[in-house]
Scaffold this motif. Sequence first.
Motif, PDB file in Angstrom:
ATOM      1  N   GLU A  49       0.810  -1.219   0.000  1.00 18.01           N
ATOM      2  CA  GLU A  49       0.000   0.000   0.000  1.00 18.01           C
ATOM      3  C   GLU A  49       0.846   1.273   0.000  1.00 18.01           C
ATOM      4  O   GLU A  49       0.390   2.328  -0.442  1.00 18.01           O
ATOM      5  CB  GLU A  49      -0.970   0.017   1.187  1.00 18.01           C
ATOM      6  CG  GLU A  49      -0.327  -0.093   2.559  1.00 18.01           C
ATOM      7  CD  GLU A  49      -0.293  -1.518   3.076  1.00 18.01           C
ATOM      8  OE1 GLU A  49      -0.312  -1.688   4.302  1.00 18.01           O
ATOM      9  OE2 GLU A  49      -0.244  -2.457   2.246  1.00 18.01           O
ATOM     10  N   PRO A  70      -0.978  -9.096   2.122  1.00 18.16           N
ATOM     11  CA  PRO A  70      -2.295  -9.114   1.473  1.00 18.16           C
ATOM     12  C   PRO A  70      -2.348 -10.142   0.350  1.00 18.16           C
ATOM     13  O   PRO A  70      -1.352 -10.380  -0.341  1.00 18.16           O
ATOM     14  CB  PRO A  70      -2.445  -7.685   0.937  1.00 18.16           C
ATOM     15  CG  PRO A  70      -1.041  -7.185   0.788  1.00 18.16           C
ATOM     16  CD  PRO A  70      -0.271  -7.810   1.907  1.00 18.16           C
ATOM     17  N   THR A  71      -3.492 -10.727   0.180  1.00 26.57           N
ATOM     18  CA  THR A  71      -3.666 -11.710  -0.900  1.00 26.57           C
ATOM     19  C   THR A  71      -4.255 -11.060  -2.154  1.00 26.57           C
ATOM     20  O   THR A  71      -4.090 -11.576  -3.252  1.00 26.57           O
ATOM     21  CB  THR A  71      -4.586 -12.845  -0.437  1.00 26.57           C
ATOM     22  OG1 THR A  71      -5.822 -12.290   0.048  1.00 26.57           O
ATOM     23  CG2 THR A  71      -3.924 -13.636   0.694  1.00 26.57           C
ATOM     24  N   ASP A  72      -4.939  -9.952  -1.968  1.00 26.38           N
ATOM     25  CA  ASP A  72      -5.542  -9.243  -3.097  1.00 26.38           C
ATOM     26  C   ASP A  72      -4.573  -8.153  -3.548  1.00 26.38           C
ATOM     27  O   ASP A  72      -4.550  -7.053  -3.003  1.00 26.38           O
ATOM     28  CB  ASP A  72      -6.883  -8.637  -2.674  1.00 26.38           C
ATOM     29  CG  ASP A  72      -7.607  -8.002  -3.845  1.00 26.38           C
ATOM     30  OD1 ASP A  72      -7.238  -8.299  -4.996  1.00 26.38           O
ATOM     31  OD2 ASP A  72      -8.532  -7.193  -3.608  1.00 26.38           O
ATOM     32  N   LEU A  73      -3.757  -8.470  -4.538  1.00 26.63           N
ATOM     33  CA  LEU A  73      -2.690  -7.564  -4.958  1.00 26.63           C
ATOM     34  C   LEU A  73      -3.006  -6.917  -6.298  1.00 26.63           C
ATOM     35  O   LEU A  73      -3.617  -7.545  -7.170  1.00 26.63           O
ATOM     36  CB  LEU A  73      -1.376  -8.335  -5.080  1.00 26.63           C
ATOM     37  CG  LEU A  73      -0.783  -8.894  -3.781  1.00 26.63           C
ATOM     38  CD1 LEU A  73       0.380  -9.825  -4.105  1.00 26.63           C
ATOM     39  CD2 LEU A  73      -0.319  -7.769  -2.874  1.00 26.63           C
ATOM     40  N   PRO A  74      -2.584  -5.673  -6.502  1.00 22.91           N
ATOM     41  CA  PRO A  74      -2.724  -5.053  -7.825  1.00 22.91           C
ATOM     42  C   PRO A  74      -1.818  -5.758  -8.827  1.00 22.91           C
ATOM     43  O   PRO A  74      -0.876  -6.467  -8.450  1.00 22.91           O
ATOM     44  CB  PRO A  74      -2.285  -3.608  -7.572  1.00 22.91           C
ATOM     45  CG  PRO A  74      -1.426  -3.669  -6.359  1.00 22.91           C
ATOM     46  CD  PRO A  74      -1.951  -4.773  -5.512  1.00 22.91           C
ATOM     47  N   ASP A  75      -2.076  -5.553 -10.094  1.00 22.36           N
ATOM     48  CA  ASP A  75      -1.321  -6.289 -11.116  1.00 22.36           C
ATOM     49  C   ASP A  75       0.142  -5.874 -11.200  1.00 22.36           C
ATOM     50  O   ASP A  75       0.957  -6.581 -11.802  1.00 22.36           O
ATOM     51  CB  ASP A  75      -2.001  -6.139 -12.491  1.00 22.36           C
ATOM     52  CG  ASP A  75      -2.152  -4.681 -12.918  1.00 22.36           C
ATOM     53  OD1 ASP A  75      -1.637  -3.784 -12.208  1.00 22.36           O
ATOM     54  OD2 ASP A  75      -2.777  -4.443 -13.968  1.00 22.36           O
ATOM     55  N   GLU A  78       3.753  -7.968  -6.347  1.00 25.42           N
ATOM     56  CA  GLU A  78       3.731  -9.315  -5.804  1.00 25.42           C
ATOM     57  C   GLU A  78       4.292  -9.243  -4.387  1.00 25.42           C
ATOM     58  O   GLU A  78       4.961  -8.269  -4.022  1.00 25.42           O
ATOM     59  CB  GLU A  78       4.543 -10.291  -6.659  1.00 25.42           C
ATOM     60  CG  GLU A  78       6.038 -10.009  -6.709  1.00 25.42           C
ATOM     61  CD  GLU A  78       6.797 -11.031  -7.536  1.00 25.42           C
ATOM     62  OE1 GLU A  78       6.799 -12.209  -7.148  1.00 25.42           O
ATOM     63  OE2 GLU A  78       7.401 -10.626  -8.551  1.00 25.42           O
TER      64      GLU A  78
END
Length: 218
Positions: A49, A70-75, A78
Motif C-alpha cells: 500500500e 495481502p492476498t488481493d494484490l494489484p497487477d 507481488e
Amino acid sequence: MGLHALRFRLVDSPTSLGAKRRALRAAWLSDTFPSLADMTVLDLGGRVESWAHVAVRPAHVHVVNLEPLPTDLPDWAEADQADACELPKSILSRDYDLVFSNSVLEHVGGHERRRRMAEAIRGLGRAYWVQTPYRYFPVEPHWVAPGMQFLPVSARVVMARRWPLAYSPGKSYAAAIRQVLTTELIGRTELRYLFPDAVIRNERLLGLTKSIIAIRRQ
C-alpha cells in the motif's frame, strides 16, 4: 491535546510532519532514479500500500516482509513472507533494477544480520536505496523520545512501556523488551562498512541529520 494525539499529528496522520517527510523522501527517490517508473523493484520490509500512493510508481514491485501479506494484490505488485536476512533461493536467484529498504535495517537484530541483509541487497539489485534513522539525531524516532537510544536497556524498556508518545504505552514487559532489543540505530561508519560501494546521503531536519541513506545508482 493529549500526548498520544500529539504523536498522531506529528508522526502518524496523513497530514503529519512524518507523512510530509515520507513524501519528500519518495520525491528524492524518483529524482535519484529518473527511470523509476520503468523499473522492477524489490522492497525489503515494506508494504504494497505504500507504493500505491506515491507520485512515481515502479513498473513492478516485489514486497518481502515478515508480516502477513495481502492476498488481493494489484497487477503491478507481488508479495512474499520471508526474512530479509535469510532470503529464499526463489528470490536470491532473481535480478532487480532496484532494491529498496526504508527504516528496516535497524530492526533486523544485530550487526551480523545487518551484514547478511546488506550482502543480499548488493547482490540482488543493479541499484539500491537503503534508508535508516541516524543514531545521533537527538530524538529517537520510534518512540519520539529525546536521547532514548543512548540509555541502558533497562531504562529503554521503562520508556517503551510508559513514554506517552510511544506507539502503544502500557504494553507488557515482554513486548517492551522485545521491541527495545530489536531496535538498534546505527551511524555512518557502520552504514559505509555495510555498503562500501554506495554514496551515503543525509536526510536533514532543522539542519541536523535525521536519517542516512546508502545509494548505489545503476
